[in-house]
Write a protein that holds these residues in place. Structure first.
Motif, short mmCIF file in Angstrom:
data_model
loop_
_atom_site.label_atom_id
_atom_site.label_comp_id
_atom_site.label_asym_id
_atom_site.label_seq_id
_atom_site.Cartn_x
_atom_site.Cartn_y
_atom_site.Cartn_z
N TYR A 12 -15.43 -0.42 -3.53
CA TYR A 12 -14.63 0.68 -2.99
C TYR A 12 -15.47 1.84 -2.43
N SER A 13 -16.81 1.68 -2.50
CA SER A 13 -17.67 2.69 -1.87
C SER A 13 -18.14 2.23 -0.50
N TYR A 73 -5.73 -5.42 -7.84
CA TYR A 73 -6.87 -4.59 -7.47
C TYR A 73 -6.46 -3.33 -6.72
N GLU A 74 -5.32 -3.37 -6.02
CA GLU A 74 -4.82 -2.12 -5.45
C GLU A 74 -4.39 -1.18 -6.59
N ASP A 83 -20.45 -0.50 -5.34
CA ASP A 83 -19.08 -0.80 -5.74
C ASP A 83 -18.30 -1.12 -4.46
N ARG A 86 -8.03 3.88 -11.06
CA ARG A 86 -9.37 4.38 -11.31
C ARG A 86 -9.52 5.77 -10.71
N ALA A 87 -9.01 5.94 -9.47
CA ALA A 87 -9.07 7.25 -8.82
C ALA A 87 -8.31 8.30 -9.62
N ARG A 124 -7.61 0.23 -8.00
CA ARG A 124 -8.16 1.26 -7.11
C ARG A 124 -7.43 2.60 -7.32
N GLN A 125 -6.10 2.53 -7.34
CA GLN A 125 -5.31 3.76 -7.52
C GLN A 125 -5.52 4.35 -8.91
N TYR A 175 0.80 -1.22 0.00
CA TYR A 175 0.00 0.00 0.00
C TYR A 175 0.84 1.27 0.00
N GLU A 215 -9.30 -4.96 0.98
CA GLU A 215 -9.80 -3.60 1.00
C GLU A 215 -10.23 -3.26 2.43
#
Ligand SMILES: C[S@@+](CC[C@H](N)C(=O)[O-])C[C@H]1O[C@@H](n2cnc3c(N)ncnc32)[C@H](O)[C@@H]1O
Ligand SMILES: C[S@@+](CC[C@H](N)C(=O)[O-])C[C@H]1O[C@@H](n2cnc3c(N)ncnc32)[C@H](O)[C@@H]1O
Lengths: 212, 212
Positions: B115-116, A168-169, B113, A175-176, A172-173, A115, B169
């Protein structure tokens, strides 16, 4: 006939959307991962986060036969690149501007925490064999090493699990940071790949129709 | 003799550290997941993020035999709670103040989702069978549904992969919120569990010594 046509068009649009989200600057290297169940789960996760190409370094084990495995079908949505050894693989990745991280569990002190990595940059992630892990050589020649934090009694995760958690980390990064909002592949790259995918689809629809 | 002693003491400290990081307010429900390879990978991930107890609802399939699987050993670090049906399971979880989320893939429109979600709250996460997914009943009776975003061609992830991505997560959110910094189990709960774990360890060290 008409139904087949419609399905094909929906699927065509789907393929284009998928290609527009592909991340050529995020890749996975498998070093002698031998269990077909694991490899097929890895490929599914790669497709799911938008990995374009997967690199294989099989110097001890052979790449497993996925043909008996239904979920091995993710294979057809990925580019598979085989290398004769780790040096050859890293040369290719570095020529593409990738930073190479291994998962070398033998030396957690010298590892980054997953992370703490910036996975929005061009990154190659190296995962190792079920028993032996990543080779000492692969780790030594890489740019860095990381581990997924573990709070329990067991010493390691399943390889397909470790790969998915890492990818997936990255998702996540990325997509943001908007990485899935605009195509990273050029128009030409998308159409070449779409062409290949459609060739395969057409073939399988024809095969299907023979059965009806 | 001395070595065994030292290992035991290091291990004892390890167990205490692990118990101090256990998250009794984060749990996983497996509904008819039948592949032993998947179940054992799920249990490894549960242990790794600090899940205390795993709930099983096996109304169609039987819980698989993990004894042949080395990595099935994560079983011994987890509390396994069997339920006769989904209602019984949810009653137990709700009595513990958990919010219950299913992974019902058939209706992505009505899903959050991953991540929400706020996974720092007391949460139970329900994962389903390899072919059928989570049952319609389990989904209907839950508090909500979520999906892990997928950017590729394949329609679903491997179950052990999906579970690990979700749990990690939770770990990411919980670690940032300091949930691993102070024990959530009481002193008594820790010592009861430690006692159980040591009983098992002692037995296996004795077995080991017979072999030497
Ligand atoms: C079962 S592990 C190999 C264990 C082996 N004893 C070792 O020391 O590496 C197989 C692969 O899963 C990945 N893996 C497992 N747990 C991991 C973790 N906590 N962090 C990063 N990668 C992990 C690594 O790629 C590893 O090579
Ligand atoms: C292979 S999937 C089942 C596929 C099945 N066709 C369905 O519609 O649910 C097995 C389990 O993995 C989990 N899973 C797979 N992909 C997921 C995703 N994208 N989001 C959440 N859970 C997922 C779910 O718990 C699911 O029940």
């Amino acid at each position: 006939m008409n139904t087949t046509r419609k399905i094909t068009e929906r699927r065509l649009n789907r393929m284009i959307q998928v290609l527009k989200r592909r991340q050529p600057d995020l890749t996975v290297v498998l070093e002698n991962v031998h269990d077909p169940h694991n490899v097929s789960a890895v490929l599914r996760s790669c497709d799911a986060v938008g990995v374009l190409a997967v690199h294989l370094v099989y110097t001890i084990e052979e790449f497993p036969d996925l043909s008996k495995n239904v979920s091995g079908s993710a294979l057809k949505w990925l580019e598979i690149i085989k290398h004769k050894d780790i040096q050859d693989c890293y040369d290719t990745l570095r020529s593409q501007g990738m930073t190479i991280y291994t998962t070398y569990l033998a030396d957690p002190q010298r590892s980054h925490d997953l992370y703490s990595l910036d996975l929005t940059k061009p990154t190659a992630l190296v995962f190792g064999n079920e028993q032996r892990g990543v080779s000492e050589e692969a780790s030594r020649l890489a740019d860095g090493n990381f581990v997924i934090p573990m709070m329990g009694m067991v010493q390691s995760l399943n390889i397909s699990v470790a790969c998915a958690v890492t990818l997936y980390e990255a998702l996540r990064q990325r997509r943001a940071a908007g990485h899935y909002d605009h195509p990273k592949l050029s128009r030409e790259e998308i159409s070449t790949r779409l062409h290949n995918w459609l060739q395969r689809e057409k073939r399988s629809i024809e095969e299907l129709q023979k059965l009806i």
